[in-house]
Design a protein around this motif. Structure first.
Motif, PDB file in Angstrom:
ATOM      1  N   GLY A  17       0.896  -0.898  -0.292  1.00 11.76           N
ATOM      2  CA  GLY A  17       0.291  -0.443   0.071  1.00 11.76           C
ATOM      3  C   GLY A  17       1.009   1.754  -0.232  1.00 11.76           C
ATOM      4  O   GLY A  17       0.949   2.139  -0.615  1.00 11.76           O
ATOM      5  N   GLU A  36      10.937   3.171   6.357  1.00 12.16           N
ATOM      6  CA  GLU A  36      10.920   1.820   6.631  1.00 12.16           C
ATOM      7  C   GLU A  36      11.377   1.114   7.589  1.00 12.16           C
ATOM      8  O   GLU A  36      12.626   2.000   8.034  1.00 12.16           O
ATOM      9  CB  GLU A  36      10.498   1.071   5.323  1.00 12.16           C
ATOM     10  N   ARG A  44      13.434  -7.833   2.823  1.00 14.41           N
ATOM     11  CA  ARG A  44      12.418  -8.394   2.742  1.00 14.41           C
ATOM     12  C   ARG A  44      12.070  -9.567   1.127  1.00 14.41           C
ATOM     13  O   ARG A  44      11.185  -9.787   1.118  1.00 14.41           O
ATOM     14  CB  ARG A  44      10.947  -7.534   2.861  1.00 14.41           C
ATOM     15  N   HIS A  51      -1.514 -12.561  -5.557  1.00 11.82           N
ATOM     16  CA  HIS A  51      -2.760 -12.544  -6.336  1.00 11.82           C
ATOM     17  C   HIS A  51      -2.999 -11.541  -7.085  1.00 11.82           C
ATOM     18  O   HIS A  51      -3.509 -11.104  -5.400  1.00 11.82           O
ATOM     19  CB  HIS A  51      -4.050 -13.665  -6.320  1.00 11.82           C
ATOM     20  N   ARG A 117       6.257 -11.858  -4.950  1.00  4.94           N
ATOM     21  CA  ARG A 117       5.982 -11.194  -4.249  1.00  4.94           C
ATOM     22  C   ARG A 117       7.750  -9.959  -3.961  1.00  4.94           C
ATOM     23  O   ARG A 117       7.492  -8.420  -3.705  1.00  4.94           O
ATOM     24  CB  ARG A 117       6.155 -10.912  -2.650  1.00  4.94           C
ATOM     25  N   PHE A 138       8.753   3.561  12.916  1.00  4.97           N
ATOM     26  CA  PHE A 138       8.239   5.037  13.707  1.00  4.97           C
ATOM     27  C   PHE A 138       7.533   4.189  14.328  1.00  4.97           C
ATOM     28  O   PHE A 138       7.786   2.992  15.481  1.00  4.97           O
ATOM     29  CB  PHE A 138       6.589   4.691  12.512  1.00  4.97           C
ATOM     30  N   ASP A 340      -3.319  -3.305   5.025  1.00  4.02           N
ATOM     31  CA  ASP A 340      -3.764  -3.956   7.396  1.00  4.02           C
ATOM     32  C   ASP A 340      -3.466  -2.599   8.264  1.00  4.02           C
ATOM     33  O   ASP A 340      -4.684  -3.718   8.896  1.00  4.02           O
ATOM     34  CB  ASP A 340      -2.433  -4.400   6.778  1.00  4.02           C
ATOM     35  N   GLY A 352      -6.246  -9.001   0.647  1.00  7.13           N
ATOM     36  CA  GLY A 352      -6.195  -8.144   1.180  1.00  7.13           C
ATOM     37  C   GLY A 352      -5.359  -6.939   0.784  1.00  7.13           C
ATOM     38  O   GLY A 352      -5.271  -5.991   1.053  1.00  7.13           O
ATOM     39  N   GLY A 353      -4.368  -7.174   0.088  1.00 10.15           N
ATOM     40  CA  GLY A 353      -3.135  -6.447  -0.803  1.00 10.15           C
ATOM     41  C   GLY A 353      -3.891  -6.082  -1.680  1.00 10.15           C
ATOM     42  O   GLY A 353      -3.460  -4.837  -2.279  1.00 10.15           O
ATOM     43  N   ASN A 354      -4.711  -6.820  -2.573  1.00  9.68           N
ATOM     44  CA  ASN A 354      -5.371  -5.756  -3.267  1.00  9.68           C
ATOM     45  C   ASN A 354      -6.457  -4.340  -2.943  1.00  9.68           C
ATOM     46  O   ASN A 354      -6.692  -3.411  -3.743  1.00  9.68           O
ATOM     47  CB  ASN A 354      -7.002  -6.649  -4.333  1.00  9.68           C
TER      48      ASN A 354
HETATM   49  C1  LIG Z   1       0.417 -16.009   3.310  1.00  5.26           C
HETATM   50  C2  LIG Z   1      -0.575 -15.475   2.715  1.00  5.26           C
HETATM   51  C3  LIG Z   1      -1.045 -14.695   1.390  1.00  5.26           C
HETATM   52  C4  LIG Z   1      -1.683 -13.990   0.678  1.00  5.26           C
HETATM   53  N1  LIG Z   1      -1.957 -13.236  -0.251  1.00  5.26           N
HETATM   54  C5  LIG Z   1      -2.627 -12.427  -1.332  1.00  5.26           C
HETATM   55  C6  LIG Z   1      -3.154 -12.224  -1.774  1.00  5.26           C
HETATM   56  O1  LIG Z   1      -2.825 -13.721  -3.050  1.00  5.26           O
HETATM   57  N2  LIG Z   1      -3.554 -11.249  -2.571  1.00  5.26           N
HETATM   58  C7  LIG Z   1      -3.270 -10.374  -1.647  1.00  5.26           C
HETATM   59  O2  LIG Z   1      -4.225  -9.345  -2.566  1.00  5.26           O
HETATM   60  N3  LIG Z   1      -3.470 -10.450  -0.125  1.00  5.26           N
HETATM   61  C8  LIG Z   1      -3.130 -11.844   0.194  1.00  5.26           C
HETATM   62  N4  LIG Z   1      -2.355 -11.264   1.112  1.00  5.26           N
HETATM   63  C9  LIG Z   1      -2.244  -9.971   2.297  1.00  5.26           C
HETATM   64  C10 LIG Z   1      -1.416  -8.597   1.880  1.00  5.26           C
HETATM   65  O3  LIG Z   1       0.045  -9.859   1.799  1.00  5.26           O
HETATM   66  C11 LIG Z   1      -1.383  -7.879   2.418  1.00  5.26           C
HETATM   67  O4  LIG Z   1      -2.777  -7.681   2.964  1.00  5.26           O
HETATM   68  C12 LIG Z   1      -0.694  -6.464   2.489  1.00  5.26           C
HETATM   69  O5  LIG Z   1       0.412  -7.224   2.420  1.00  5.26           O
HETATM   70  C13 LIG Z   1      -1.073  -5.507   3.357  1.00  5.26           C
HETATM   71  O6  LIG Z   1      -0.094  -3.683   2.083  1.00  5.26           O
HETATM   72  P1  LIG Z   1      -0.001  -3.410   3.020  1.00  5.26           P
HETATM   73  O7  LIG Z   1       1.398  -2.424   3.073  1.00  5.26           O
HETATM   74  O8  LIG Z   1      -1.147  -2.592   4.038  1.00  5.26           O
HETATM   75  O9  LIG Z   1       0.949  -3.926   4.411  1.00  5.26           O
HETATM   76  P2  LIG Z   1       2.545  -4.433   4.358  1.00  5.26           P
HETATM   77  O10 LIG Z   1       2.853  -4.801   2.784  1.00  5.26           O
HETATM   78  O11 LIG Z   1       2.560  -5.647   5.751  1.00  5.26           O
HETATM   79  O12 LIG Z   1       3.995  -3.595   4.978  1.00  5.26           O
HETATM   80  C14 LIG Z   1       3.919  -2.953   5.854  1.00  5.26           C
HETATM   81  C15 LIG Z   1       5.404  -1.848   5.767  1.00  5.26           C
HETATM   82  O13 LIG Z   1       5.394  -1.366   6.966  1.00  5.26           O
HETATM   83  C16 LIG Z   1       6.644  -1.658   7.524  1.00  5.26           C
HETATM   84  N5  LIG Z   1       6.313  -1.246   9.057  1.00  5.26           N
HETATM   85  C17 LIG Z   1       5.805  -1.817  10.436  1.00  5.26           C
HETATM   86  N6  LIG Z   1       5.672  -1.516  11.614  1.00  5.26           N
HETATM   87  C18 LIG Z   1       6.489  -0.009  11.116  1.00  5.26           C
HETATM   88  C19 LIG Z   1       7.398   0.713  11.737  1.00  5.26           C
HETATM   89  N7  LIG Z   1       7.479   1.410  13.086  1.00  5.26           N
HETATM   90  N8  LIG Z   1       7.870   1.808  11.159  1.00  5.26           N
HETATM   91  C20 LIG Z   1       7.966   1.677  10.116  1.00  5.26           C
HETATM   92  N9  LIG Z   1       7.872   0.624   8.802  1.00  5.26           N
HETATM   93  C21 LIG Z   1       6.683  -0.190   9.375  1.00  5.26           C
HETATM   94  C22 LIG Z   1       6.622  -3.231   7.613  1.00  5.26           C
HETATM   95  O14 LIG Z   1       8.421  -3.861   7.348  1.00  5.26           O
HETATM   96  C23 LIG Z   1       5.969  -3.416   6.298  1.00  5.26           C
HETATM   97  O15 LIG Z   1       7.376  -3.106   5.030  1.00  5.26           O
HETATM   98  C24 LIG Z   1      -2.314 -12.643   1.386  1.00  5.26           C
HETATM   99  C25 LIG Z   1      -1.262 -12.617   3.213  1.00  5.26           C
HETATM  100  C26 LIG Z   1      -0.414 -13.948   3.179  1.00  5.26           C
HETATM  101  C27 LIG Z   1      -0.454 -13.786   5.306  1.00  5.26           C
END
Ligand SMILES: Cc1cc2nc3c(=O)[nH]c(=O)nc-3n(C[C@H](O)[C@H](O)[C@H](O)COP(=O)(O)OP(=O)(O)OC[C@H]3O[C@@H](n4cnc5c(N)ncnc54)[C@H](O)[C@@H]3O)c2cc1C
Length: 454
Positions: A17, A36, A44, A51, A117, A138, A340, A352-354
């Motif tokens: 996101g 980050e 990572r 997907h 990923r 943070f 998330d 979740g990612g979408n």
């Molecule tokens: C096994 C599995 C399979 C999945 N498959 C799918 C799929 O096929 N399709 C789909 O849409 N979704 C899928 N998901 C869900 C998807 O991975 C998440 O919803 C998505 O990664 C969320 O993105 P985000 O940017 O909100 O958070 P994240 O991608 O988790 O990124 C958060 C970032 O914030 C950083 N961070 C955290 N705390 C701090 C801090 N205090 N200070 C600075 N940085 C910090 C972390 O290091 C990380 O880089 C899957 C999840 C799992 C567990």
């Protein structure tokens, strides 16, 4: 573009996101800084394929520079011929065509993609260079008297901006400070995932459905999801083709794909109640997880069991599920949460990612309109949040319904679901209604007008 010491928009977290938002804002000319906690871009470099559905594709297409979008499509895999529901004996319950899932559009921006990923993260970082700040954990934020926000980091540094976006994932510290009442609950489900390498040897015995698309095994107990990750081209070939375009965009093709994942595989996820693995599930070694799955799937088709038994234990791991609890509307301000951080959900919907990407697309549009002087910041944020709560918590509910079907529902409900799938197989209008375009996303079935408003 140089990143000023105090960007307009501070993004905490370089995940899906946060990075997609940064790309969208850059394209709109808004100054942005991403902070980050990982020490480097490659900390990572691991994980499974993800997907990307129509919503995710549209967001990435809109936010990424064209060269990066094309590189993403070229290096991604085609998720295959569609989505098939199977019994544990490999009998077909319902096959949903890929065309039904994408509405028949051939445009990759409307399509589904199986993306590594690792590659996705590298591409999402492409060109952001000086806007990315690693090793910045943070800790807290504070409001300044002039309405701006200051973020403080564990290394004692701080940065001030007009907007602070918490894109810091499921254990978001921004959320804990901003909406401390926004809860998360551990669900009763767990997943065990693994990767079976796709090579001539495995292709020789793999059932064509498993080697060719997305599948969901609806068994009387437990469930199994499988998906192929078969690249459209190796990253080297894709980059050779796009080399000139990528360089013209000021990007280095070698840097973009360093460490890219260049293997094809079947990803599987066994979804079950956490009691299946006992109280010490998290501590079980991969071999024990695999053995336990084989022990509780004795009556399953041998090929399905072989998918699990032939998987390299080094790729097998268990993940617990957590889900956010819907939050009543809150007063909008210069702190915004996406992904998330505000709406985590179990991966049982694959959305979740979408949904995080969709947030990035819509928040990017909202903040760009503020930047152009078309609207005031609080109004733009309020509108974004109202829409996001609508589609994102619908996505959480959808993922929980799938979760409950796979984890907590009794035999009777599963057999009822199987009967429903068989009826959909026989009746095209019922199938279209239930599984038409982007069916995994409950808010995507609205009218085009309603969609445009989201
Ligand atoms: C096994 C599995 C399979 C999945 N498959 C799918 C799929 O096929 N399709 C789909 O849409 N979704 C899928 N998901 C869900 C998807 O991975 C998440 O919803 C998505 O990664 C969320 O993105 P985000 O940017 O909100 O958070 P994240 O991608 O988790 O990124 C958060 C970032 O914030 C950083 N961070 C955290 N705390 C701090 C801090 N205090 N200070 C600075 N940085 C910090 C972390 O290091 C990380 O880089 C899957 C999840 C799992 C567990």
């Amino acid at each position: 573009m140089n990143s000023p010491p105090h960007p307009d928009v501070i993004i905490i977290g370089a995940g899906l996101g946060g990075l997609c938002l940064a790309q969208g804002l850059r394209r709109a000319g808004v100054s942005v800084g991403v902070y980050e906690r990982d020490r480097s871009a490659t900390d990572r470099l691991q994980g499974y394929r993800i997907h990307i559905d129509t919503d995710g594709s549209r967001a990435l297409h809109e936010c990424l520079p064209p060269a990066l979008w094309r590189a993403l499509v070229a290096t991604a895999g085609d998720p295959g011929t569609g989505f098939t529901f199977l019994t544990e004996r490999l009998a077909e319950l319902l096959a949903v065509d890929a065309a039904l899932m994408t509405g028949g559009s051939a445009d990759p921006a409307d399509g589904h993609h199986a993306v590594s990923r690792i590659t996705l993260r590298l591409l999402l970082m492409g060109g952001l260079d000086d806007a990315l700040h690693f090793g910045k954990e943070f800790e807290r934020y504070e409001h300044a008297a002039d309405g701006r926000v200051t973020a403080h980091f564990a290394d004692g540094t701080s940065v001030t901006g007009d907007v602070l976006v918490g894109a810091d994932g499921v254990n978001s510290r921004v959320r804990r400070q901003y909406l401390p009442h926004a809860g998360r609950v551990a669900t009763e489900g767990v997943g065990v995932g693994g990767k079976l390498t796709l090579d001539p040897h495995t292709r020789a015995w793999l059932p064509s459905r498993i080697a060719g698309g997305l599948n969901f095994v609806v068994a009387p107990e437990h469930a199994l999801f499988t998906a192929i990750f078969a690249r459209r081209a190796t990253s080297q070939d894709a980059m050779r083709e796009l080399d000139a375009e990528v360089r013209a965009a000021g990007l280095d093709p070698d840097l973009l794909l360093r460490g890219a994942e260049d293997v094809d595989y079947v990803l599987w996820a066994f979804i079950t109640h956490r009691d299946t693995f006992g109280a010490d599930a998290e501590a079980l070694p991969a071999e024990a997880l695999r053995e336990r799955i084989l022990a509780v799937t004795g009556g399953w088709h041998p090929d399905l069991r072989r998918v699990i038994s032939d998987t390299d234990p080094a790729t097998v791991s268990l993940f617990g599920f957590r889900s956010s609890v819907p939050v009543p509307p809150w007063p909008s301000g210069p702190v915004v949460l996406i992904g998330d951080a505000i709406h985590s959900m179990p991966p049982t919907g694959g959305i979740g990612g979408n949904t995080a990407l969709r947030d990035a697309q819509h928040l990017s549009r909202a903040l760009a309109s503020v930047h152009r002087g078309e609207r005031a910041l609080p109004d733009a944020v309020r509108e974004f949040e109202a829409r996001m709560r609508d589609y994102a918590f619908a996505a959480v509910r959808h993922s929980m319904r799938n979760h409950d079907l796979a984890v907590t529902s009794g035999r009777l409900r599963r057999l009822g679901f199987r009967a429903f799938l068989r009826a959909c197989a026989l009746l095209p209008p019922m199938r279209r209604r239930a599984f038409g375009r982007n069916w995994s996303n409950p808010t995507a079935s609205r009218s085009p007008e309603a969609r445009a408003r989201i």
